[in-house]
Each structure stands twice: as C-alpha cells, then as structure tokens.
Design an enzyme around this catalytic site. Structure first.
Site, PDB file in Angstrom:
ATOM      1  N   LYS A 157     -27.637-100.694  64.219  1.00  0.00           N
ATOM      2  CA  LYS A 157     -27.379-100.967  62.794  1.00  0.00           C
ATOM      3  C   LYS A 157     -27.097-102.460  62.661  1.00  0.00           C
ATOM      4  O   LYS A 157     -25.954-102.912  62.595  1.00  0.00           O
ATOM      5  CB  LYS A 157     -26.192-100.109  62.333  1.00  0.00           C
ATOM      6  CG  LYS A 157     -26.306 -99.650  60.907  1.00  0.00           C
ATOM      7  CD  LYS A 157     -25.336 -98.536  60.611  1.00  0.00           C
ATOM      8  CE  LYS A 157     -24.973 -98.469  59.139  1.00  0.00           C
ATOM      9  NZ  LYS A 157     -26.069 -98.370  58.202  1.00  0.00           N
TER      10      LYS A 157
HETATM   11  N1  PMP Z   1     -31.141 -94.862  58.455  1.00  0.00           N
HETATM   12  C1  PMP Z   1     -30.695 -96.051  58.037  1.00  0.00           C
HETATM   13  C2  PMP Z   1     -31.626 -97.205  58.022  1.00  0.00           C
HETATM   14  C3  PMP Z   1     -29.364 -96.184  57.610  1.00  0.00           C
HETATM   15  O1  PMP Z   1     -28.903 -97.378  57.192  1.00  0.00           O
HETATM   16  C4  PMP Z   1     -28.513 -95.062  57.617  1.00  0.00           C
HETATM   17  C5  PMP Z   1     -27.091 -95.181  57.127  1.00  0.00           C
HETATM   18  N2  PMP Z   1     -26.218 -95.541  58.151  1.00  0.00           N
HETATM   19  C6  PMP Z   1     -29.026 -93.838  58.082  1.00  0.00           C
HETATM   20  C7  PMP Z   1     -30.351 -93.778  58.489  1.00  0.00           C
HETATM   21  C8  PMP Z   1     -28.141 -92.635  58.205  1.00  0.00           C
HETATM   22  O2  PMP Z   1     -27.268 -92.788  59.283  1.00  0.00           O
HETATM   23  P1  PMP Z   1     -25.869 -92.059  59.334  1.00  0.00           P
HETATM   24  O3  PMP Z   1     -26.141 -90.618  59.138  1.00  0.00           O
HETATM   25  O4  PMP Z   1     -25.329 -92.339  60.684  1.00  0.00           O
HETATM   26  O5  PMP Z   1     -25.053 -92.617  58.231  1.00  0.00           O
END
Ligand code: PMP
Length: 315
Positions: A157
C-alpha cells in the site's frame, strides 16, 4: 471531514496541530511512503468500539514498509497497542477510520530508498460510508491500467502508487460513474481504485488472484472465508476477463472503506437484474454483523478499545 484531535507522531500522542512535517520531506516529493486503512465499529449494545483485524492490517503495513526498505522495531502487536491508546484518547463512540502512515522524514533532495529515516504517524477520524450507495454502484472500465508488480508493486500500500488509483477514480467520477474498474496490462480485471473485486456467475464466485496486481485486501480475505465457511459457496481465485462482468449474475467491491458494495451497472449495462442480488445482500448482512463484533465465532477479529462492560449479547 473533521480533523482528528490527536495524532501518534514521532513516538508519542500529540495534539493533531503539532503533528507537522517540513515541505522538503522525502515522501512528500517521491511518493516513498506506505499506509494502512482500518475501521473501528461502534457496537451500541456493548457500548464498545471494535477495531477490525488490526493485527492483519498492521502485518500488511509492515510488509508494505519492507518493500520500501523501511525497517521498524515495532511489531503488529505494538502498533495495535498504540492505536488503542490513540482511540481511547479520542474517546470515539462512533464508527471511525484509522490511517497509519510510514514515511521517510528526511528533508533532502535525492530519490532512493536507502540511508533514510522511516517514521510512523497515525490518526483516526469519525467515518461513515465511502461510496454514496453501497447497494448499487455504477462502474466504468477505466482507460488507465493497473500498476504492475515490476513497476510499482500493487501488493504494497505505497503512497506513490495511489496516483494510479486517483487517475482512474477522477476520470470515472467526472464521467458520471461511481467507481472505476481497472484492468491489468494483459486486460484482466485487477480491482477498483481502492477496493477488491468479486463476481458471481452461475452460483460460483470468482475474484482475481494476488498475482494479478491487486492489493492483498484484508476484507477480500475475510469475504472469501465468510462465503466459503458461512454461506457455503465456491470461491475461485483466478484471472477474470473484462466481459465476464457483462454476463455476471452479481458483482461487488470489498475493502475497509467500501465495506461490501454491490456493483449493479457497468458502463450502462445492467449486472444481472441491475439490482443488488441475493448473494451480495446476504454477504453484506453477515459482514456488518461480523465487523460490529456480533458473531461470536469471529470475535477474535474484533479488538475492543474500551474495558468490556458486562456479558456480551453475541450469538
Ligand atoms: N485495493 C486497493 C487498491 C485498496 O486501496 C484497498 C483499500 N485498502 C483495497 C483493495 C482493500 O483492502 P482492505 O480490504 O485491506 O482494506
């Protein structure tokens, strides 16, 4: 959006107004930061705030940091402790969003990842829905392509990589859509601008594999488990063609922000009936019970912020 009252900054909790960085800060220029996004859910019966899967979120946060050569002494348990301290000081009795950020604080010129000083900051704000209508999102297939693992790894991220998400999201919204669906270089569906993607066709659920340039979502992992173990459905992790969504019975996004949101139209074509379908409906209900700490089987996923009051009314 209201500003936070406090921030975890340089190893302590300070008033938000004191958590400041200089404009030379490395990460501000080069996108060399990583972040996380967690939610806290207020449970009225128990008068408790539950943070959803903090250890898993902080594990991914540390993994993302490793991709950028950032080393921290703290473990996911340490970050969870600090977060709980921050939330107690904020004294939230409402749903909230939590944002940890790791950044290079060096005020220097020079693009690199080595010989720099990583720092952690964390804030939380009250938060409701991320999309306008979680029961009916109209998406467009973006003309932007998803970042590739050998360019900027999507499984981390990474702050700089969110330029890719922002380009897709802004173009989608300026064209009147709610969200973007972003394809890989090879034309397969990767994910939304900030959410993972699933579709349902003939009772089987499919989602892109982690090798298709997706963020390895904590909600995605949660949803796969709930679909298999609680709703008794088959889930495949496999490459998905663009036109499969045109023929899908149901489709949805999931993520910490978006939670579980039905995709009911794609580029003006109806997905299935054009309304939220039964599988997404049941999944949403179960998901909200789970994250609010109402399902005993999954209570380990919900970290309480305050001292528990008395006997819980969980099933
Ligand atoms: N894909 C992206 C590009 C994101 O930014 C997020 C949000 N964090 C997600 C998927 C979903 O991830 P998570 O379930 O861990 O929040």
């Amino acid at each position: 959006m209201p500003l936070p009252n406090y921030a975890y900054f340089k190893g302590r909790i300070v008033p938000y107004s004191e958590a400041k960085v200089g404009i030379m800060t490395h990460t501000l220029h080069y996108g060399t930061g990583v972040f996380g996004g967690l939610r806290g859910y207020w449970n009225t019966e128990e008068e408790q705030l539950f943070v959803f899967r903090p250890h898993d979120h902080f594990r991914r946060f540390l993994d993302s940091a490793r991709l950028l050569c950032m080393d921290f002494r703290e473990t996911e348990a340490d970050f969870t402790e600090r977060l709980i301290e921050l939330l107690r000081i904020e004294n939230f009795r409402t749903d909230c969003y939590i944002r940890p950020l790791a950044y290079f604080s060096d005020e220097i010129i020079g693009v690199r990842l080595h010989d720099l000083t990583p720092e952690i900051a964390m804030i939380s704000v009250p938060f409701g829905s991320y999309v306008d209508d979680e029961e009916g999102v109209h998406v467009t297939v973006s003309s932007w392509r998803r970042v590739e693992d050998n360019m900027v790894p999507a499984r981390g991220k990474i702050t700089g990589a969110y330029v890719n998400s922002a380009l897709a999201k802004t173009d989608a919204q300026r064209s009147g859509f709610g969200e973007a669906l972003v394809l890989n270089q090879d034309g397969h569906i990767s994910e939304g601008s900030a959410e993972n993607f699933f579709l349902v066709r003939r009772g089987v659920i499919s989602t892109p594999p982690v090798t298709d340039n997706i963020l390895e979502g904590i909600t995605r992992r949660t949803i796969i488990q709930l679909l298999r173990d609680d709703l008794g459905l088959e889930v495949l992790e496999r490459p998905i063609d663009r036109t499969e969504i045109y023929l899908a019975d149901e489709a949805f996004f999931c993520g910490t922000g978006v939670q579980v949101a039905a995709i009911t139209r794609v580029d003006h074509r109806a997905v299935g009936t054009g309304r939220m379908g039964p599988i997404v409906g049941s999944l949403r209900k179960l998901y909200f019970d789970v994250v609010r700490g109402r399902v005993a089987k999954y209570s380990d996923w919900c970290a309480p912020v305050y001292q528990p009051k008395e006997a819980a009314s969980r099933r």
